[in-house]
Design a protein around this motif. Structure first.
Motif, PDB file in Angstrom:
ATOM      1  N   ASP A   1       0.877  -1.100   0.088  1.00  0.00           N
ATOM      2  CA  ASP A   1      -0.169  -0.033  -0.044  1.00  0.00           C
ATOM      3  C   ASP A   1       0.857   1.193  -0.047  1.00  0.00           C
ATOM      4  OD1 ASP A   1      -3.023  -0.750   1.864  1.00  0.00           O
ATOM      5  OD2 ASP A   1      -2.029  -1.757   0.171  1.00  0.00           O
TER       6      ASP A   1
ATOM      7  N   HIS B   1      -4.222   7.655   0.383  1.00  0.00           N
ATOM      8  CA  HIS B   1      -3.786   6.176   0.488  1.00  0.00           C
ATOM      9  C   HIS B   1      -4.221   5.275  -0.596  1.00  0.00           C
ATOM     10  CE1 HIS B   1      -4.190   2.308   3.224  1.00  0.00           C
ATOM     11  NE2 HIS B   1      -3.631   2.178   2.243  1.00  0.00           N
TER      12      HIS B   1
ATOM     13  N   SER C   1      -4.481   1.184  -1.967  1.00  0.00           N
ATOM     14  CA  SER C   1      -4.203   0.030  -1.651  1.00  0.00           C
ATOM     15  C   SER C   1      -3.151  -0.550  -2.918  1.00  0.00           C
ATOM     16  CB  SER C   1      -5.382  -0.904  -1.928  1.00  0.00           C
ATOM     17  OG  SER C   1      -6.176  -0.930  -2.932  1.00  0.00           O
ATOM     18  N   TRP C   2      -2.757  -1.936  -2.714  1.00  0.00           N
ATOM     19  CA  TRP C   2      -1.615  -2.369  -3.429  1.00  0.00           C
ATOM     20  C   TRP C   2      -2.285  -2.729  -4.814  1.00  0.00           C
ATOM     21  CZ3 TRP C   2      -2.773  -7.221  -5.663  1.00  0.00           C
ATOM     22  CH2 TRP C   2      -3.728  -7.842  -5.009  1.00  0.00           C
ATOM     23  N   SER C   3      -3.440  -2.903  -4.854  1.00  0.00           N
ATOM     24  CA  SER C   3      -4.076  -3.295  -6.150  1.00  0.00           C
ATOM     25  C   SER C   3      -4.444  -1.948  -6.633  1.00  0.00           C
ATOM     26  CB  SER C   3      -5.224  -4.137  -5.957  1.00  0.00           C
ATOM     27  OG  SER C   3      -6.438  -3.522  -5.107  1.00  0.00           O
TER      28      SER C   3
ATOM     29  N   ASP D   1      -7.374  -0.772  -6.024  1.00  0.00           N
ATOM     30  CA  ASP D   1      -8.788  -0.803  -5.949  1.00  0.00           C
ATOM     31  C   ASP D   1      -9.435   0.076  -4.745  1.00  0.00           C
ATOM     32  OD1 ASP D   1      -8.941  -4.294  -6.574  1.00  0.00           O
ATOM     33  OD2 ASP D   1      -9.105  -2.495  -8.043  1.00  0.00           O
ATOM     34  N   PHE D   2      -8.667   0.515  -3.735  1.00  0.00           N
ATOM     35  CA  PHE D   2      -9.114   1.322  -2.482  1.00  0.00           C
ATOM     36  C   PHE D   2      -8.233   2.574  -2.410  1.00  0.00           C
ATOM     37  CE2 PHE D   2     -12.036  -1.875  -1.372  1.00  0.00           C
ATOM     38  CZ  PHE D   2     -11.480  -3.109  -1.551  1.00  0.00           C
TER      39      PHE D   2
ATOM     40  N   TYR E   1      -8.325   6.453  -0.349  1.00  0.00           N
ATOM     41  CA  TYR E   1      -8.731   6.921   0.848  1.00  0.00           C
ATOM     42  C   TYR E   1      -8.235   8.508   0.768  1.00  0.00           C
ATOM     43  CZ  TYR E   1      -9.293   2.072   2.356  1.00  0.00           C
ATOM     44  OH  TYR E   1      -9.695   0.845   2.203  1.00  0.00           O
TER      45      TYR E   1
ATOM     46  N   LEU F   1       1.122  -5.494   3.376  1.00  0.00           N
ATOM     47  CA  LEU F   1      -0.226  -5.894   3.540  1.00  0.00           C
ATOM     48  C   LEU F   1      -0.522  -6.266   5.185  1.00  0.00           C
ATOM     49  CD1 LEU F   1      -0.774  -8.305   0.606  1.00  0.00           C
ATOM     50  CD2 LEU F   1      -1.254  -5.765   0.904  1.00  0.00           C
ATOM     51  N   TYR F   2      -1.617  -5.641   5.762  1.00  0.00           N
ATOM     52  CA  TYR F   2      -1.927  -6.003   6.941  1.00  0.00           C
ATOM     53  C   TYR F   2      -1.005  -5.160   8.048  1.00  0.00           C
ATOM     54  CZ  TYR F   2      -3.539  -9.914   4.189  1.00  0.00           C
ATOM     55  OH  TYR F   2      -4.067 -10.642   3.558  1.00  0.00           O
TER      56      TYR F   2
END
Length: 119
Positions: free
Chosen positions: A33, A50, A52-54, A56-57, A59, A101-102
């Motif tokens: 991310d 922000h 996401s790694w993909s 897709d998200f 923020y 991730l996480y």
């Protein structure tokens, strides 16, 4: 270990646009991310965006919603921050950050790039 290098900062006038870039190396970019933060003199660091790694998200911080857009190009290991309708209060050092991730925190940071918006 991920190394991050920001570029694209500068001096612009209110209402102008600017695009920041952050080039990553030393890790698997597509698994991280990515984020942008900023810090103005005398103020605490502020979350900006922000992705996401993909991709897709997305923020955004409240102060930049509708004006800034974060994007990424995994093939180029680069994340971007497109800034429109810049205001003097956007003046700050902008930092790129990465986290796996996480992860709840951001362990990897760039050196920052200065953005100055004149009125």
């Amino acid at each position: 270990q991920v190394q991050l290098v920001e570029s694209g900062g500068g001096l612009v006038q209110a209402g102008d646009s600017l695009r920041l870039s952050c080039a990553a190396s030393g890790g698997t970019f597509s698994s991280y991310d990515m984020g942008w933060f900023r810090q103005a003199p005398g103020k605490e660091r502020e979350f900006v965006a922000h992705i996401s790694w993909s991709g897709d998200f997305l923020y955004y911080g409240d102060s930049v919603k509708g004006r800034f857009t974060i994007s990424r190009d995994n093939a180029k290991s680069t994340v971007y921050l497109h800034m429109n309708s810049l205001k003097p209060e956007d003046t700050a050092v902008y930092y790129c950050a990465a986290k796996g991730l996480y992860m709840s925190s951001w362990p990897y940071w760039g050196q920052g790039t200065q953005v100055t918006v004149s009125s």
